[in-house]
Design a protein around this motif. Structure first.
Motif, PDB file in Angstrom:
ATOM      1  N   SER A   1       0.892  -1.146   0.128  1.00 34.93           N
ATOM      2  CA  SER A   1       0.011   0.000   0.111  1.00 34.93           C
ATOM      3  C   SER A   1       0.860   1.258   0.050  1.00 34.93           C
ATOM      4  CB  SER A   1      -0.934   0.074   1.170  1.00 34.93           C
ATOM      5  OG  SER A   1      -0.420   0.215   2.264  1.00 34.93           O
ATOM      6  N   TRP A   2       0.470   2.345  -0.648  1.00 31.39           N
ATOM      7  CA  TRP A   2       1.160   3.342  -0.995  1.00 31.39           C
ATOM      8  C   TRP A   2       0.483   4.522  -0.998  1.00 31.39           C
ATOM      9  CZ3 TRP A   2       6.018   2.368  -3.948  1.00 31.39           C
ATOM     10  CH2 TRP A   2       6.819   3.369  -4.250  1.00 31.39           C
ATOM     11  N   SER A   3       0.661   5.262   0.144  1.00 31.06           N
ATOM     12  CA  SER A   3      -0.468   6.329   0.483  1.00 31.06           C
ATOM     13  C   SER A   3       0.353   7.658   0.147  1.00 31.06           C
ATOM     14  CB  SER A   3      -0.874   6.339   1.990  1.00 31.06           C
ATOM     15  OG  SER A   3      -1.882   7.487   2.176  1.00 31.06           O
ATOM     16  N   PHE A   4      -0.249   8.511  -0.620  1.00 36.44           N
ATOM     17  CA  PHE A   4       0.195   9.913  -0.491  1.00 36.44           C
ATOM     18  C   PHE A   4      -0.685  11.075   0.124  1.00 36.44           C
ATOM     19  CE2 PHE A   4       1.399   8.038  -4.810  1.00 36.44           C
ATOM     20  CZ  PHE A   4       2.881   8.737  -4.983  1.00 36.44           C
ATOM     21  N   LEU A   5      -1.524  10.392   0.849  1.00 36.41           N
ATOM     22  CA  LEU A   5      -2.609  11.367   1.506  1.00 36.41           C
ATOM     23  C   LEU A   5      -2.748  10.781   3.054  1.00 36.41           C
ATOM     24  CD1 LEU A   5      -5.500  11.644  -0.871  1.00 36.41           C
ATOM     25  CD2 LEU A   5      -3.705  13.273  -0.318  1.00 36.41           C
ATOM     26  N   PRO A   6      -2.656  11.603   4.096  1.00 37.08           N
ATOM     27  CA  PRO A   6      -2.848  11.050   5.357  1.00 37.08           C
ATOM     28  C   PRO A   6      -4.296  10.554   5.770  1.00 37.08           C
ATOM     29  CG  PRO A   6      -1.959  13.377   5.467  1.00 37.08           C
ATOM     30  CD  PRO A   6      -2.379  13.094   4.163  1.00 37.08           C
TER      31      PRO A   6
ATOM     32  N   GLY B   1      -2.414  -0.547   6.054  1.00 31.25           N
ATOM     33  CA  GLY B   1      -1.801  -1.245   7.024  1.00 31.25           C
ATOM     34  C   GLY B   1      -2.988  -2.267   7.392  1.00 31.25           C
ATOM     35  N   ARG B   2      -4.160  -2.039   6.848  1.00 35.02           N
ATOM     36  CA  ARG B   2      -5.520  -3.168   7.276  1.00 35.02           C
ATOM     37  C   ARG B   2      -5.901  -3.594   6.107  1.00 35.02           C
ATOM     38  NH1 ARG B   2      -9.891  -0.731   9.216  1.00 35.02           N
ATOM     39  NH2 ARG B   2     -10.421  -2.621  10.539  1.00 35.02           N
TER      40      ARG B   2
ATOM     41  N   MET C   1      -3.896  12.037  12.024  1.00 38.91           N
ATOM     42  CA  MET C   1      -3.956  11.063  10.992  1.00 38.91           C
ATOM     43  C   MET C   1      -2.704  10.689  10.254  1.00 38.91           C
ATOM     44  SD  MET C   1      -7.640  10.861   9.061  1.00 38.91           S
ATOM     45  CE  MET C   1      -7.494  12.836   8.516  1.00 38.91           C
ATOM     46  N   GLU C   2      -1.806  11.839  10.137  1.00 37.14           N
ATOM     47  CA  GLU C   2      -0.525  11.543   9.759  1.00 37.14           C
ATOM     48  C   GLU C   2       0.201  10.782  10.658  1.00 37.14           C
ATOM     49  OE1 GLU C   2       2.314  14.232   6.974  1.00 37.14           O
ATOM     50  OE2 GLU C   2       2.282  14.808   8.935  1.00 37.14           O
ATOM     51  N   GLU C   3       0.259  11.272  11.915  1.00 40.10           N
ATOM     52  CA  GLU C   3       1.285  10.629  12.834  1.00 40.10           C
ATOM     53  C   GLU C   3       0.939   9.118  12.963  1.00 40.10           C
ATOM     54  OE1 GLU C   3       2.691  10.978  17.641  1.00 40.10           O
ATOM     55  OE2 GLU C   3       1.111  12.378  16.629  1.00 40.10           O
ATOM     56  N   GLN C   4      -0.312   8.768  12.850  1.00 42.87           N
ATOM     57  CA  GLN C   4      -0.994   7.449  12.873  1.00 42.87           C
ATOM     58  C   GLN C   4      -0.184   6.639  11.584  1.00 42.87           C
ATOM     59  OE1 GLN C   4      -5.190   7.149  12.798  1.00 42.87           O
ATOM     60  NE2 GLN C   4      -5.057   4.877  12.195  1.00 42.87           N
ATOM     61  N   LEU C   5      -0.271   7.400  10.436  1.00 41.51           N
ATOM     62  CA  LEU C   5       0.134   6.760   9.107  1.00 41.51           C
ATOM     63  C   LEU C   5       1.832   6.566   9.100  1.00 41.51           C
ATOM     64  CD1 LEU C   5      -0.435   5.665   6.440  1.00 41.51           C
ATOM     65  CD2 LEU C   5      -0.230   7.990   5.593  1.00 41.51           C
TER      66      LEU C   5
END
Length: 400
Positions: free
Chosen positions: A127-132, A139-140, A168-172
């Motif tokens: 998985s590749w995220s560009f957004l928080p 990861g799920r 959310m960003e800190e979580q990511l």
């Protein structure tokens, strides 16, 4: 020094894989994310999940239209927009409001993505995220590896709830196996949370923009006959753009023309631009047409207000202007300073002075000027990314 076997493993890391990508809407202007994933889709399958929002929608015409477009795209299901590149437009409310709403939305989004993955027979996905905003699902999804690719300080955007975005960003960041950043200041900020944070600056679609130096490239009619010199800007006219610097350039050169190409954001009042008779607001143009417009530019403008958002930004348009061979005047922000090749201005008066210096030194597209940025192609940047992902996977003991 890494062993040669590890280097070979790194090179293989992003080949023959299934990637689930959370990003902006696919149908928008081709930003850095599009360039990167187009290259990776040559030898990987990509499920591109359209934007799930960094802010709550507002009751205005712009957001109503955007919601309607999302509903329309959702009914189309999964679209294969290019070979190996599939787009999913999920139904999702941005992650705001009560925890109950967030939980329901989280499961709705996860269910839609998992269903699309099953339809495409995705296995061992990355998985590749560009957004928080993807944090609640990244990861799920049964991923083997999680990448957070950070290209902006998202909590600094004026139209977002900065506190929620930062959470959310800190979580990511904590969940990601690797964080890739596009600016040194971003890397310094994110590495505090995730030590596996690296820097890969933006590239440029050199072969596209260098067409501005080609005698065969046609200059579009709506700019071809404007009085010279022409000072050009393209991109979203958002609240981080210094409109006064653009207007001051127009006032300093009443004999010439200032051209602004791009959509004006709903929260921006362009009155200061419309007040000058020699400023021409041409609206958004197709990406394919931009080299033709650049061919008409004598000087390209990159006027940004200096704030927390822009200090962390790496403006893609700077490299695109340079690849078109056009001299560039920019606000003095760190990543433009790092590129070099541009005149940097501190304040409005200095911006106008730097524009005049460009005119005196030789304006308009130059192939020699363009060649100085050729080495920063997107292909070269993707090779950097492959190496970092592979190294991180080897370090984590993940199979390649």
């Amino acid at each position: 020094m890494r062993r040669s076997e590890d280097l070979e493993l790194a090179r293989r890391a992003l080949r023959g894989r299934d990637l689930v990508v959370f990003s902006n809407d696919w149908d928008g202007d081709p930003l850095s994310k599009v360039h990167i994933m187009r290259i990776l889709s040559r030898d990987n399958r990509v499920l591109w999940v359209n934007s799930i929002g960094n802010r709550a929608p507002k009751a205005n015409a712009h957001d109503v239209k955007r919601i309607w477009n999302k509903l329309s795209k959702f009914t189309e299901g999964i679209r294969e927009v290019e070979p190996n590149l599939f787009v999913l437009a999920p139904l999702a409310i941005p992650f705001y409001g009560s925890e109950l709403v967030r939980a329901a939305n989280r499961e709705l989004l996860r269910a839609q993505v998992l269903r699309a993955m099953r339809q495409l027979h995705f296995k061992r996905p990355i998985s590749w995220s560009f957004l928080p905003a993807s944090a609640p699902v990244s990861g799920r999804l049964g991923e083997e590896f999680v990448v957070y690719h950070c290209v902006d300080e998202f909590s600094a955007f004026s139209d977002t709830n900065g506190k929620h975005i930062a959470e959310m960003e800190e979580q990511l960041l904590k969940r990601a196996d690797l964080c890739i950043t596009s600016a040194e200041r971003l890397r310094e900020n994110k590495v505090r949370v995730n030590p596996d944070t690296v820097l890969v600056r933006h590239g440029v679609d050199f072969n596209h923009f260098v067409k501005a130096c080609d005698p065969a490239t046609v200059i579009p009619e709506d700019i071809a006959n404007l009085p010279k010199p022409i000072f050009g800007f393209f991109g979203l006219v958002a609240d981080w753009v210094d409109l006064e610097a653009i207007a001051a350039t127009a006032r300093a050169h009443p004999e010439g023309s200032v051209v602004v190409i791009g959509k004006v954001a709903p929260d921006v009042d362009p009155a200061v631009l419309k007040a000058e008779k020699n400023i021409h607001l041409l609206g958004r143009k197709p990406y394919s047409a931009l080299p033709g417009y650049c061919k008409a530019f004598d000087v390209a403008l990159m006027p940004f207000k200096v704030n927390e958002l822009t200090l962390n930004a790496n403006p893609l348009k700077v490299r695109e202007y340079l690849a078109a061979g056009v001299p560039v005047v920019s606000s003095d922000i760190p990543e433009v300073r790092k590129v070099g090749l541009c005149k940097l201005a501190k304040g409005t008066e200095d911006f106008v002075r730097k524009v005049d210096e460009c005119l005196a030194e030789g304006a308009g597209p130059s192939r020699e000027r363009a060649e100085r940025i050729r080495h920063e192609s997107w292909e070269a940047k993707v090779e950097e990314i492959r190496g970092f992902v592979g190294e991180a996977m080897v370090k984590a003991g993940r199979g390649l």
